[in-house]
Design a protein around this motif. Structure first.
Motif, PDB file in Angstrom:
ATOM      1  N   LEU A   1      13.621  31.130 106.382  1.00  0.00           N
ATOM      2  CA  LEU A   1      12.255  31.563 106.040  1.00  0.00           C
ATOM      3  C   LEU A   1      11.242  30.451 106.322  1.00  0.00           C
ATOM      4  N   PRO A   2      11.549  29.190 105.943  1.00  0.00           N
ATOM      5  CA  PRO A   2      10.615  28.123 106.322  1.00  0.00           C
ATOM      6  C   PRO A   2      10.407  28.047 107.843  1.00  0.00           C
ATOM      7  N   ALA A   3      11.458  28.288 108.621  1.00  0.00           N
ATOM      8  CA  ALA A   3      11.319  28.228 110.091  1.00  0.00           C
ATOM      9  C   ALA A   3      10.370  29.324 110.574  1.00  0.00           C
TER      10      ALA A   3
ATOM     11  N   ILE B   1      10.497  18.850 107.445  1.00  0.00           N
ATOM     12  CA  ILE B   1       9.323  19.568 106.912  1.00  0.00           C
ATOM     13  C   ILE B   1       9.735  20.443 105.736  1.00  0.00           C
ATOM     14  N   SER B   2       8.880  20.451 104.708  1.00  0.00           N
ATOM     15  CA  SER B   2       9.069  21.382 103.589  1.00  0.00           C
ATOM     16  C   SER B   2       7.849  22.300 103.516  1.00  0.00           C
ATOM     17  N   ILE B   3       8.114  23.590 103.275  1.00  0.00           N
ATOM     18  CA  ILE B   3       6.969  24.507 103.155  1.00  0.00           C
ATOM     19  C   ILE B   3       6.532  24.628 101.700  1.00  0.00           C
ATOM     20  N   GLY B   4       7.180  23.875 100.816  1.00  0.00           N
ATOM     21  CA  GLY B   4       6.753  23.931  99.412  1.00  0.00           C
ATOM     22  C   GLY B   4       7.838  23.369  98.518  1.00  0.00           C
ATOM     23  N   ASP B   5       7.472  23.069  97.291  1.00  0.00           N
ATOM     24  CA  ASP B   5       8.429  22.401  96.379  1.00  0.00           C
ATOM     25  C   ASP B   5       9.300  23.434  95.674  1.00  0.00           C
ATOM     26  N   TYR B   6      10.205  24.038  96.467  1.00  0.00           N
ATOM     27  CA  TYR B   6      11.173  24.979  95.891  1.00  0.00           C
ATOM     28  C   TYR B   6      12.356  25.035  96.850  1.00  0.00           C
ATOM     29  N   VAL B   7      13.510  25.414  96.316  1.00  0.00           N
ATOM     30  CA  VAL B   7      14.726  25.450  97.134  1.00  0.00           C
ATOM     31  C   VAL B   7      15.035  26.897  97.503  1.00  0.00           C
ATOM     32  N   LEU B   8      15.285  27.133  98.787  1.00  0.00           N
ATOM     33  CA  LEU B   8      15.632  28.478  99.259  1.00  0.00           C
ATOM     34  C   LEU B   8      17.089  28.477  99.692  1.00  0.00           C
ATOM     35  N   THR B   9      17.611  29.671  99.963  1.00  0.00           N
ATOM     36  CA  THR B   9      19.037  29.749 100.322  1.00  0.00           C
ATOM     37  C   THR B   9      19.287  29.163 101.716  1.00  0.00           C
ATOM     38  N   GLY B  10      18.209  29.031 102.481  1.00  0.00           N
ATOM     39  CA  GLY B  10      18.406  28.468 103.827  1.00  0.00           C
ATOM     40  C   GLY B  10      17.060  28.106 104.430  1.00  0.00           C
ATOM     41  N   GLY B  11      17.110  27.482 105.570  1.00  0.00           N
ATOM     42  CA  GLY B  11      15.877  27.057 106.239  1.00  0.00           C
ATOM     43  C   GLY B  11      15.233  28.125 107.102  1.00  0.00           C
TER      44      GLY B  11
ATOM     45  N   CYS C   1      17.692  25.142 110.914  1.00  0.00           N
ATOM     46  CA  CYS C   1      17.739  25.840 109.626  1.00  0.00           C
ATOM     47  C   CYS C   1      19.039  25.447 108.919  1.00  0.00           C
ATOM     48  N   GLY C   2      18.889  24.574 107.946  1.00  0.00           N
ATOM     49  CA  GLY C   2      20.069  24.122 107.208  1.00  0.00           C
ATOM     50  C   GLY C   2      20.477  25.153 106.171  1.00  0.00           C
ATOM     51  N   HIS C   3      21.672  24.936 105.633  1.00  0.00           N
ATOM     52  CA  HIS C   3      22.168  25.814 104.569  1.00  0.00           C
ATOM     53  C   HIS C   3      22.982  25.009 103.584  1.00  0.00           C
ATOM     54  N   TYR C   4      23.611  25.734 102.678  1.00  0.00           N
ATOM     55  CA  TYR C   4      24.498  25.075 101.710  1.00  0.00           C
ATOM     56  C   TYR C   4      23.689  24.043 100.932  1.00  0.00           C
ATOM     57  N   GLU C   5      24.354  22.986 100.534  1.00  0.00           N
ATOM     58  CA  GLU C   5      23.641  21.969  99.737  1.00  0.00           C
ATOM     59  C   GLU C   5      22.952  20.970 100.650  1.00  0.00           C
ATOM     60  N   GLY C   6      23.016  21.213 101.942  1.00  0.00           N
ATOM     61  CA  GLY C   6      22.349  20.247 102.809  1.00  0.00           C
ATOM     62  C   GLY C   6      23.176  20.022 104.060  1.00  0.00           C
ATOM     63  N   ILE C   7      22.751  19.041 104.813  1.00  0.00           N
ATOM     64  CA  ILE C   7      23.451  18.793 106.078  1.00  0.00           C
ATOM     65  C   ILE C   7      23.935  17.341 106.120  1.00  0.00           C
TER      66      ILE C   7
ATOM     67  N   MET D   1      14.183  21.843 108.500  1.00  0.00           N
ATOM     68  CA  MET D   1      13.499  22.486 107.376  1.00  0.00           C
ATOM     69  C   MET D   1      14.289  22.148 106.114  1.00  0.00           C
ATOM     70  N   CYS D   2      13.702  21.394 105.213  1.00  0.00           N
ATOM     71  CA  CYS D   2      14.427  21.066 103.972  1.00  0.00           C
ATOM     72  C   CYS D   2      13.452  20.701 102.850  1.00  0.00           C
ATOM     73  N   PRO D   3      13.918  20.910 101.589  1.00  0.00           N
ATOM     74  CA  PRO D   3      13.031  20.668 100.446  1.00  0.00           C
ATOM     75  C   PRO D   3      12.577  19.213 100.356  1.00  0.00           C
ATOM     76  N   GLN D   4      13.356  18.303 100.959  1.00  0.00           N
ATOM     77  CA  GLN D   4      12.996  16.873 100.899  1.00  0.00           C
ATOM     78  C   GLN D   4      11.977  16.508 101.988  1.00  0.00           C
ATOM     79  N   GLY D   5      11.544  17.513 102.772  1.00  0.00           N
ATOM     80  CA  GLY D   5      10.698  17.193 103.926  1.00  0.00           C
ATOM     81  C   GLY D   5       9.254  16.885 103.575  1.00  0.00           C
TER      82      GLY D   5
HETATM   83  N1  LIG Z   1      10.965  24.107 100.776  1.00  0.00           N
HETATM   84  C1  LIG Z   1      11.537  24.249 101.969  1.00  0.00           C
HETATM   85  O1  LIG Z   1      10.891  24.133 103.027  1.00  0.00           O
HETATM   86  C2  LIG Z   1      13.024  24.542 102.014  1.00  0.00           C
HETATM   87  C3  LIG Z   1      13.775  24.326 103.169  1.00  0.00           C
HETATM   88  C4  LIG Z   1      15.137  24.618 103.188  1.00  0.00           C
HETATM   89  C5  LIG Z   1      15.729  25.105 102.031  1.00  0.00           C
HETATM   90  N2  LIG Z   1      17.041  25.388 101.951  1.00  0.00           N
HETATM   91  C6  LIG Z   1      18.019  24.991 102.946  1.00  0.00           C
HETATM   92  C7  LIG Z   1      18.316  23.518 102.875  1.00  0.00           C
HETATM   93  C8  LIG Z   1      18.368  22.798 104.052  1.00  0.00           C
HETATM   94  C9  LIG Z   1      18.651  21.435 104.001  1.00  0.00           C
HETATM   95  C10 LIG Z   1      18.837  20.782 102.819  1.00  0.00           C
HETATM   96  C11 LIG Z   1      18.750  21.491 101.645  1.00  0.00           C
HETATM   97  O2  LIG Z   1      18.899  20.871 100.476  1.00  0.00           O
HETATM   98  C12 LIG Z   1      18.481  22.886 101.681  1.00  0.00           C
HETATM   99  N3  LIG Z   1      14.972  25.323 100.926  1.00  0.00           N
HETATM  100  C13 LIG Z   1      13.652  25.036 100.908  1.00  0.00           C
END
Ligand SMILES: NC(=O)c1ccc(NCc2cccc(O)c2)nc1
Length: 247
Positions: free
Chosen positions: A144-146, A132-142, A113-119, A88-92
């Motif tokens: 909620l998308p999961a 997979i991304s559930i939308g064009d926004y960044v959350l604190t972790g994966g 479910c990733g966290h921090y600035e990425g994996i 689950m990530c914003p780039q998905g």
């Molecule tokens: N739009 C989404 O589905 C979404 C998913 C995760 C996330 N945050 C955790 C995370 C995980 C990996 C890389 C990363 O940069 C951030 N934020 C938004």
């Protein structure tokens, strides 16, 4: 269907999976949801799973050891590699109903479910099959998308929703937005139910609903009309709607 979720916060999932449809689906053995704490697979005495990024820069990156360990644990649990490993990530890739249907056909899927600035990229290269991304926004972790993915996929597993699924999917999966719904009372604070829905004329009702779906889609998501598989009748209705909107 088995869904294993790799997360640093398993407790986040207690709520959504312990109520209503998802709870019943698990009780009936239609869906098995496993929660795996990535921290249990940390390889250092401080139980950390993240570290500073090579090359410098702000924030932390989730390292490969714990994630590889957790995915291999799932593989051992089932005696085979997981069907899909979904990050689950914003780039998905944007998550859609079609994507949910695709995942619902798998026997086992793992959600990461990733966290921090990425994996660490080596996790993506060697383990991840889908991003997979559930939308064009960044959350604190994966997490909620999961939860969103589990909800959308589990309801498609045969038997979870029963006949309600076919009704719902038919209306949504026809590529248009749903028509308006009404139920009792017939009048509420002066607001009435459209007469056609009370008429018992099933063909008129079908036409009214189709027209409302076309109008709603035209107004809110016109881009969906292109791939909606419209009939000749639909195109006629759209012409009328466009004419009336342009008046
Ligand atoms: N739009 C989404 O589905 C979404 C998913 C995760 C996330 N945050 C955790 C995370 C995980 C990996 C890389 C990363 O940069 C951030 N934020 C938004």
């Amino acid at each position: 269907m088995k869904i294993d979720i790799l997360t640093l916060f398993p407790e986040m999932f207690a709520g959504p999976f312990s109520s209503s449809i998802l709870k019943r689906a698990q009780e009936r053995g239609l869906v098995e949801i496993g929660l795996i704490n990535i921290r249990d697979f940390s390889t250092n005495k401080h139980h950390t799973v993240d570290d500073a990024p090579y090359g410098g820069g702000a924030g932390m990156v989730m390292g490969p050891e714990a994630l590889f360990g957790a995915v291999e644990h799932v593989a051992r649990k089932y005696g085979s590699k997981p069907g899909r490993v979904v990050l689950m990530c914003p780039q998905g890739i944007p998550f859609t109903q079609a994507y949910a249907a695709d995942l619902a056909r798998e026997e086992t899927i793992v959600l990461v479910c990733g966290h921090y600035e990425g994996i660490d990229e080596r996790v993506r290269e060697a383990l991840v099959t889908d991003e997979i991304s559930i939308g064009d926004y960044v959350l604190t972790g994966g997490e909620l998308p999961a939860m969103v993915v589990v909800d959308a996929v589990a309801r498609l597993v045969p038997g979870v929703l029963g006949e309600a699924l076919s009704v719902m999917e038919e209306s949504f999966s026809n590529g248009l937005l749903e028509y308006p719904h009404f139920t009792r009372p017939r009048e509420f604070r002066g607001l009435k139910v459209p007469e056609v829905l009370l008429s018992g004329h099933h063909e008129e009702i079908r036409k009214w609903r189709r027209r409302q779906s076309l109008l709603r889609t035209l107004e809110r998501r016109p881009e969906m009309l292109k791939q909606a598989g419209l009939t000749r009748e639909d195109r006629e209705i759209l012409k009328e709607l466009l004419a009336s909107l342009n008046e």
